[in-house]
Write a protein that holds these residues in place. Structure first.
Motif, PDB file in Angstrom:
ATOM      1  N   ARG A 109      -5.235  15.323  -1.786  1.00  0.00           N
ATOM      2  CA  ARG A 109      -6.461  14.650  -1.394  1.00  0.00           C
ATOM      3  C   ARG A 109      -6.259  13.141  -1.271  1.00  0.00           C
ATOM      4  O   ARG A 109      -5.486  12.530  -1.989  1.00  0.00           O
ATOM      5  N   SER A 110      -7.003  12.544  -0.350  1.00  0.00           N
ATOM      6  CA  SER A 110      -6.744  11.169   0.075  1.00  0.00           C
ATOM      7  C   SER A 110      -6.942  10.147  -1.043  1.00  0.00           C
ATOM      8  O   SER A 110      -7.973  10.137  -1.723  1.00  0.00           O
ATOM      9  N   SER A 111      -5.939   9.306  -1.197  1.00  0.00           N
ATOM     10  CA  SER A 111      -5.965   8.196  -2.137  1.00  0.00           C
ATOM     11  C   SER A 111      -4.838   7.250  -1.759  1.00  0.00           C
ATOM     12  O   SER A 111      -3.808   7.683  -1.244  1.00  0.00           O
ATOM     13  N   ILE A 112      -5.060   5.968  -1.987  1.00  0.00           N
ATOM     14  CA  ILE A 112      -3.980   5.010  -1.803  1.00  0.00           C
ATOM     15  C   ILE A 112      -3.824   4.173  -3.067  1.00  0.00           C
ATOM     16  O   ILE A 112      -4.739   4.070  -3.889  1.00  0.00           O
ATOM     17  N   MET A 113      -2.648   3.579  -3.205  1.00  0.00           N
ATOM     18  CA  MET A 113      -2.333   2.685  -4.314  1.00  0.00           C
ATOM     19  C   MET A 113      -2.034   1.307  -3.747  1.00  0.00           C
ATOM     20  O   MET A 113      -1.181   1.162  -2.863  1.00  0.00           O
TER      21      MET A 113
ATOM     22  N   GLU B  68      -9.270  13.516 -15.944  1.00  0.00           N
ATOM     23  CA  GLU B  68      -7.851  13.483 -16.316  1.00  0.00           C
ATOM     24  C   GLU B  68      -7.398  12.052 -16.601  1.00  0.00           C
ATOM     25  O   GLU B  68      -6.621  11.809 -17.540  1.00  0.00           O
ATOM     26  N   TRP B  69      -7.872  11.116 -15.798  1.00  0.00           N
ATOM     27  CA  TRP B  69      -7.550   9.711 -16.057  1.00  0.00           C
ATOM     28  C   TRP B  69      -8.143   9.283 -17.403  1.00  0.00           C
ATOM     29  O   TRP B  69      -7.469   8.610 -18.204  1.00  0.00           O
ATOM     30  N   ALA B  70      -9.374   9.689 -17.680  1.00  0.00           N
ATOM     31  CA  ALA B  70      -9.995   9.339 -18.954  1.00  0.00           C
ATOM     32  C   ALA B  70      -9.206   9.900 -20.136  1.00  0.00           C
ATOM     33  O   ALA B  70      -9.084   9.256 -21.181  1.00  0.00           O
TER      34      ALA B  70
ATOM     35  N   ILE C 222       0.855  -1.178   0.000  1.00  0.00           N
ATOM     36  CA  ILE C 222       0.000   0.000   0.000  1.00  0.00           C
ATOM     37  C   ILE C 222       0.894   1.233   0.000  1.00  0.00           C
ATOM     38  O   ILE C 222       1.842   1.308   0.784  1.00  0.00           O
ATOM     39  N   THR C 223       0.601   2.185  -0.858  1.00  0.00           N
ATOM     40  CA  THR C 223       1.305   3.468  -0.863  1.00  0.00           C
ATOM     41  C   THR C 223       0.279   4.584  -0.725  1.00  0.00           C
ATOM     42  O   THR C 223      -0.726   4.604  -1.439  1.00  0.00           O
ATOM     43  N   PHE C 224       0.536   5.517   0.179  1.00  0.00           N
ATOM     44  CA  PHE C 224      -0.355   6.649   0.382  1.00  0.00           C
ATOM     45  C   PHE C 224      -0.015   7.747  -0.626  1.00  0.00           C
ATOM     46  O   PHE C 224       1.031   8.394  -0.533  1.00  0.00           O
ATOM     47  N   LEU C 225      -0.903   7.937  -1.601  1.00  0.00           N
ATOM     48  CA  LEU C 225      -0.706   8.970  -2.613  1.00  0.00           C
ATOM     49  C   LEU C 225      -1.132  10.334  -2.101  1.00  0.00           C
ATOM     50  O   LEU C 225      -0.575  11.360  -2.497  1.00  0.00           O
ATOM     51  N   GLY C 226      -2.146  10.355  -1.265  1.00  0.00           N
ATOM     52  CA  GLY C 226      -2.638  11.585  -0.668  1.00  0.00           C
ATOM     53  C   GLY C 226      -3.226  11.286   0.690  1.00  0.00           C
ATOM     54  O   GLY C 226      -3.790  10.212   0.906  1.00  0.00           O
TER      55      GLY C 226
ATOM     56  N   GLN D 121      -0.266  13.148  -8.207  1.00  0.00           N
ATOM     57  CA  GLN D 121       0.058  11.871  -7.578  1.00  0.00           C
ATOM     58  C   GLN D 121       0.715  10.917  -8.563  1.00  0.00           C
ATOM     59  O   GLN D 121       1.686  10.217  -8.224  1.00  0.00           O
ATOM     60  N   MET D 122       0.220  10.885  -9.791  1.00  0.00           N
ATOM     61  CA  MET D 122       0.832  10.035 -10.806  1.00  0.00           C
ATOM     62  C   MET D 122       2.254  10.495 -11.124  1.00  0.00           C
ATOM     63  O   MET D 122       3.185   9.683 -11.232  1.00  0.00           O
ATOM     64  N   GLU D 123       2.431  11.802 -11.283  1.00  0.00           N
ATOM     65  CA  GLU D 123       3.758  12.323 -11.601  1.00  0.00           C
ATOM     66  C   GLU D 123       4.755  12.017 -10.491  1.00  0.00           C
ATOM     67  O   GLU D 123       5.918  11.688 -10.760  1.00  0.00           O
ATOM     68  N   ARG D 124       4.327  12.106  -9.260  1.00  0.00           N
ATOM     69  CA  ARG D 124       5.214  11.836  -8.128  1.00  0.00           C
ATOM     70  C   ARG D 124       5.763  10.415  -8.186  1.00  0.00           C
ATOM     71  O   ARG D 124       6.900  10.147  -7.804  1.00  0.00           O
ATOM     72  N   HIS D 125       4.960   9.481  -8.690  1.00  0.00           N
ATOM     73  CA  HIS D 125       5.360   8.077  -8.733  1.00  0.00           C
ATOM     74  C   HIS D 125       5.736   7.620 -10.142  1.00  0.00           C
ATOM     75  O   HIS D 125       5.855   6.416 -10.396  1.00  0.00           O
ATOM     76  N   ASN D 126       5.920   8.588 -11.050  1.00  0.00           N
ATOM     77  CA  ASN D 126       6.371   8.300 -12.413  1.00  0.00           C
ATOM     78  C   ASN D 126       5.448   7.313 -13.117  1.00  0.00           C
ATOM     79  O   ASN D 126       5.891   6.429 -13.849  1.00  0.00           O
TER      80      ASN D 126
END
Length: 260
Positions: free
Chosen positions: A39-43, A89-91, A5-9, A62-67
């Motif tokens: 804002r809260s999200s996990i991966m 943005e995902w779409a 689990i990684t905390f993105l936000g 969040q995506m850019e932070r994790h490449n």
């Protein structure tokens, strides 16, 4: 591969800093400090791939932070702005990469999302997971929870073999059946906006940390991480918390047990 689990936000609905605020937490966050909270999200990373839980307005950062250039799977807790505003943005990433995203949630959440974003239909596949589903070897079950003045949201319980954990970012006023459902987890990730919130209870939508510690003493998880925190929480402070509790920070990683 070990699941992780990684905390993105780890922020609440407005994130930290608040644009209008000059409090010490927002000031420190504005300088790139440890209190900066998207804002809260996990991966969840598994051998089957990556799944995000929630897709808020900070999805691109969040995506850019994790490449990462895109993801294929997103599980949604509820259709509030801070949990779904990144879907367009995902779409767009799906459109440019000629892929389809897979969106998982109970039907009531999907209905709201599709009503708000009808132009995303050609880029996503929607899955009603009211009866649960499997991903990466995890059995994932939704539970409808009280979200206080904001209505309701879903929490998720994930089980693989004997390991059980739950993600509950926007809940309050758990009843006895809720407590029984989430009892004896190895890991509980719980939303707590403040250490001690002074607002009237009828106006609130999420536990504070003092209340959450009472909940934790009832359901007895082995480990607890508080997330979804407002600018009322300062990660530079040492709060009076039970030893099993920690405060989430952006990028925090939790390795889950390997099962062979």
């Amino acid at each position: 591969m070990t699941d992780k689990i990684t905390f993105l936000g780890t922020g609440d609905s407005m994130g930290v800093p608040r644009v209008y605020c000059d409090c010490s937490v927002c000031t420190e966050a504005r300088k790139g400090g440890i209190n900066r909270r998207l804002r809260s999200s996990i991966m969840l990373q598994t051998g089957e791939g990556i799944m995000l839980i929630d897709c808020g307005p900070d999805w691109t950062a969040q995506m850019e932070r994790h490449n990462l250039r895109t993801v294929q799977h997103v599980l949604i807790t509820h259709a509030h702005f801070d949990h779904i505003a990144g879907l367009p943005e995902w779409a767009d990433a799906c459109r440019w990469l000629s892929t389809h995203g897979n969106v998982y949630a109970p039907q009531d959440v999907l209905t709201t999302i599709r009503g708000q974003f009808p132009w995303l239909e050609s880029h996503f596949r929607y899955y009603d997971i009211a009866d649960g589903f499997a991903f990466g070897g995890w059995h994932i079950e939704p539970r409808l929870m009280c979200h206080g003045k904001n209505g309701s949201s879903y929490a998720y319980r994930l089980t693989k073999h004997s390991y059980r954990w739950a993600y509950c970012p926007d809940t309050i006023d758990w009843n006895e059946r809720d407590k029984a459902y989430f009892k004896d987890l190895q890991l509980l990730i719980l939303g707590t906006n403040f250490y001690k919130e002074e607002a009237e209870r009828r106006t609130r939508s999420v536990y504070d940390m003092v209340e959450a510690m009472e909940l934790v003493s009832d359901i007895k998880p082995e480990r607890v991480v508080f997330t979804h925190m407002s600018h009322g929480v300062d990660l530079r402070e040492r709060y009076a918390l039970a030893p099993l509790i920690q405060l989430a920070r952006t990028g925090l990683e939790i390795e889950l047990p390997s099962f062979t």
